[in-house]
Design an enzyme around this catalytic site. Structure first.
Site, PDB file in Angstrom:
ATOM      1  N   ASN A 152       0.872  -1.252  -0.039  1.00 31.45           N
ATOM      2  CA  ASN A 152      -0.037  -0.152  -0.088  1.00 31.45           C
ATOM      3  C   ASN A 152       0.765   1.106  -0.066  1.00 31.45           C
ATOM      4  O   ASN A 152       1.617   1.603   1.186  1.00 31.45           O
ATOM      5  CB  ASN A 152      -0.943  -0.189   1.433  1.00 31.45           C
ATOM      6  N   TRP A 153       1.115   1.912  -1.120  1.00 29.37           N
ATOM      7  CA  TRP A 153       1.810   3.082  -1.293  1.00 29.37           C
ATOM      8  C   TRP A 153       1.444   4.285  -0.649  1.00 29.37           C
ATOM      9  O   TRP A 153       2.013   5.290  -0.504  1.00 29.37           O
ATOM     10  CB  TRP A 153       2.197   3.236  -2.920  1.00 29.37           C
ATOM     11  N   LYS A 154       0.184   4.167  -0.164  1.00 32.87           N
ATOM     12  CA  LYS A 154      -0.320   5.369   0.444  1.00 32.87           C
ATOM     13  C   LYS A 154      -0.123   6.777  -0.481  1.00 32.87           C
ATOM     14  O   LYS A 154      -0.027   6.502  -1.689  1.00 32.87           O
ATOM     15  CB  LYS A 154       0.171   5.658   1.932  1.00 32.87           C
TER      16      LYS A 154
ATOM     17  N   HIS B  18      -9.238   1.298   5.271  1.00 33.79           N
ATOM     18  CA  HIS B  18      -7.845   1.519   5.799  1.00 33.79           C
ATOM     19  C   HIS B  18      -8.357   2.446   7.069  1.00 33.79           C
ATOM     20  O   HIS B  18      -9.097   3.406   7.108  1.00 33.79           O
ATOM     21  CB  HIS B  18      -6.892   1.974   5.101  1.00 33.79           C
TER      22      HIS B  18
ATOM     23  N   GLU C 157      -6.490   4.854   8.209  1.00 28.33           N
ATOM     24  CA  GLU C 157      -6.143   6.318   7.793  1.00 28.33           C
ATOM     25  C   GLU C 157      -7.582   6.904   7.145  1.00 28.33           C
ATOM     26  O   GLU C 157      -7.829   8.062   7.425  1.00 28.33           O
ATOM     27  CB  GLU C 157      -5.084   6.359   6.958  1.00 28.33           C
TER      28      GLU C 157
ATOM     29  N   GLU D 108      -4.994  -4.930  10.670  1.00 32.97           N
ATOM     30  CA  GLU D 108      -4.067  -3.897  10.784  1.00 32.97           C
ATOM     31  C   GLU D 108      -4.089  -2.782  12.155  1.00 32.97           C
ATOM     32  O   GLU D 108      -5.154  -2.103  12.226  1.00 32.97           O
ATOM     33  CB  GLU D 108      -4.090  -2.588   9.665  1.00 32.97           C
TER      34      GLU D 108
ATOM     35  N   GLY E 219       3.037   2.314  10.753  1.00 31.44           N
ATOM     36  CA  GLY E 219       4.147   3.582  10.437  1.00 31.44           C
ATOM     37  C   GLY E 219       4.789   3.736  11.764  1.00 31.44           C
ATOM     38  O   GLY E 219       5.531   4.749  11.700  1.00 31.44           O
TER      39      GLY E 219
ATOM     40  N   SER F  95       3.763  -2.194  10.201  1.00 34.80           N
ATOM     41  CA  SER F  95       5.520  -2.194  10.070  1.00 34.80           C
ATOM     42  C   SER F  95       5.883  -3.663   9.846  1.00 34.80           C
ATOM     43  O   SER F  95       7.068  -3.923  10.463  1.00 34.80           O
ATOM     44  CB  SER F  95       5.825  -1.674  11.634  1.00 34.80           C
TER      45      SER F  95
ATOM     46  N   GLY G 130       2.858  -1.276   4.076  1.00 35.17           N
ATOM     47  CA  GLY G 130       3.150   0.328   3.855  1.00 35.17           C
ATOM     48  C   GLY G 130       4.485   0.849   3.296  1.00 35.17           C
ATOM     49  O   GLY G 130       5.036   0.250   2.497  1.00 35.17           O
ATOM     50  N   GLY G 131       5.272   1.311   4.327  1.00 38.27           N
ATOM     51  CA  GLY G 131       6.439   1.680   4.024  1.00 38.27           C
ATOM     52  C   GLY G 131       7.506   0.937   3.062  1.00 38.27           C
ATOM     53  O   GLY G 131       8.072   1.372   2.325  1.00 38.27           O
TER      54      GLY G 131
HETATM   55  P1  13P Z   1       3.667   0.367   7.242  1.00 36.92           P
HETATM   56  O1  13P Z   1       3.887  -0.852   6.831  1.00 36.92           O
HETATM   57  O2  13P Z   1       4.073   1.649   6.896  1.00 36.92           O
HETATM   58  O3  13P Z   1       3.464   0.339   9.036  1.00 36.92           O
HETATM   59  O4  13P Z   1       1.886   0.697   7.141  1.00 36.92           O
HETATM   60  C1  13P Z   1       1.130  -0.355   7.131  1.00 36.92           C
HETATM   61  C2  13P Z   1      -0.132  -0.115   6.450  1.00 36.92           C
HETATM   62  O5  13P Z   1      -1.038   0.651   6.713  1.00 36.92           O
HETATM   63  C3  13P Z   1      -0.655  -0.929   5.162  1.00 36.92           C
HETATM   64  O6  13P Z   1      -1.957  -0.541   4.563  1.00 36.92           O
END
Ligand code: 13P
Length: 257
Positions: A10-12, A96, A98, A168, A174, A213, A234-235
């Site tokens: 997930n590149w956000k 998600h 967020e 999640e 993050g 993470s 994510g990251g």
């Molecule tokens: P991180 O891997 O950066 O913690 O993000 C997880 C995430 O929200 C994937 O949707």
């Protein structure tokens, strides 16, 4: 490896056209037949470019959200599932944390988006997870039951068979502080047991992936749990090498199970 194995990025709100091209160039040589199903979910504007670049690579493209409406119309800013599919996507992240926290997505909206995704030919990756306050207050199961319960109530068995569930925990996203392998397994087993109450066969075929993470150095341990079918990353999905390392960790973990 089971059919449930799945690793998605997930590149956000990250990336550019140049980043997409460089990512695919670096990812290609790392893909082989032993890897689980994989997808990369990018901002809407890059979906077409990613899908074209990934053509023939064996990694799917996804969006990070989808409209809850299925028919075209006056919904400024929304992108429908059929538009995503038209641009080469086969997945979309839905609900998600967020989007729940920052853009007011309620359980009802998450259900509408889940169903609209499926109706438009897109596999929704439906996210659930508790905040740190909720965990500290011993509300994890209540929160997950509410979030998952809405989806179970709002969707038919047929629809449910077409989703991926992502656990999640908000406190792990993050932060560099992932759930421990034991915590992840415990919650994944709980989620699967809740789904089993609805339909046993469904619970056995549904992919439940962990997000929060996940990095190359903790992925294999997290994937050790029998009910942890992969990851929503994510990251670490922004770099082709670390994303590929995580997919390879899933493949090697499955090989040792
Ligand atoms: P991180 O891997 O950066 O913690 O993000 C997880 C995430 O929200 C994937 O949707």
């Amino acid at each position: 490896m089971t059919n449930r194995a799945f690793v998605a990025g997930n590149w956000k709100m990250n990336g550019s056209r140049a980043d997409i091209d460089a990512f695919v160039d670096q990812l290609k040589p790392r893909i082989d037949d032993h890897l689980p199903r994989m997808a990369v979910c990018v901002p809407f504007v890059y979906v077409s470019r990613l899908a074209e670049a990934l053509g023939g690579v064996g990694v799917a493209t996804g969006g990070q959200d989808v409209a809850g409406e299925t028919e075209p119309g006056a919904f400024t800013g929304e992108v429908s599932a059929s538009m995503l599919a038209d641009c080469g996507a086969t997945y979309a992240v839905v609900g998600h944390s967020e989007r729940r926290a920052m853009y007011g997505e309620t359980d009802d909206i998450v259900v509408a988006k889940t169903r609209a995704a499926i109706a438009g030919g897109i596999t929704p990756i439906v996210c659930v997870g508790e905040t740190l306050e909720q965990r500290d207050a011993d509300e994890v199961e209540a929160v997950l039951n509410r979030q998952l319960g809405a989806v179970l109530e709002g969707c038919s068995d047929e629809e449910l068979s077409k989703i991926v569930l992502a656990y999640e925990p908000v406190w792990a996203i993050g932060t560099g502080r992932s759930a421990t392998p034991e915590q992840a397994q415990e919650i994944h087993a709980f989620l699967r047991s809740q789904i089993a109450k609805r339909a046993d066969t469904l619970s056995r075929s549904l992919s439940i992936v962990y997000g929060g993470s996940v990095k190359p150095d903790n992925a294999k341990a997290i994937f050790a749990g029998d009910d942890v079918d992969g990851a929503l990353v994510g990251g670490a999905s922004l770099k082709a090498d670390s994303f590929a390392d995580i997919a390879h960790a899933m493949a090697s973990q499955s090989a040792t199970n």
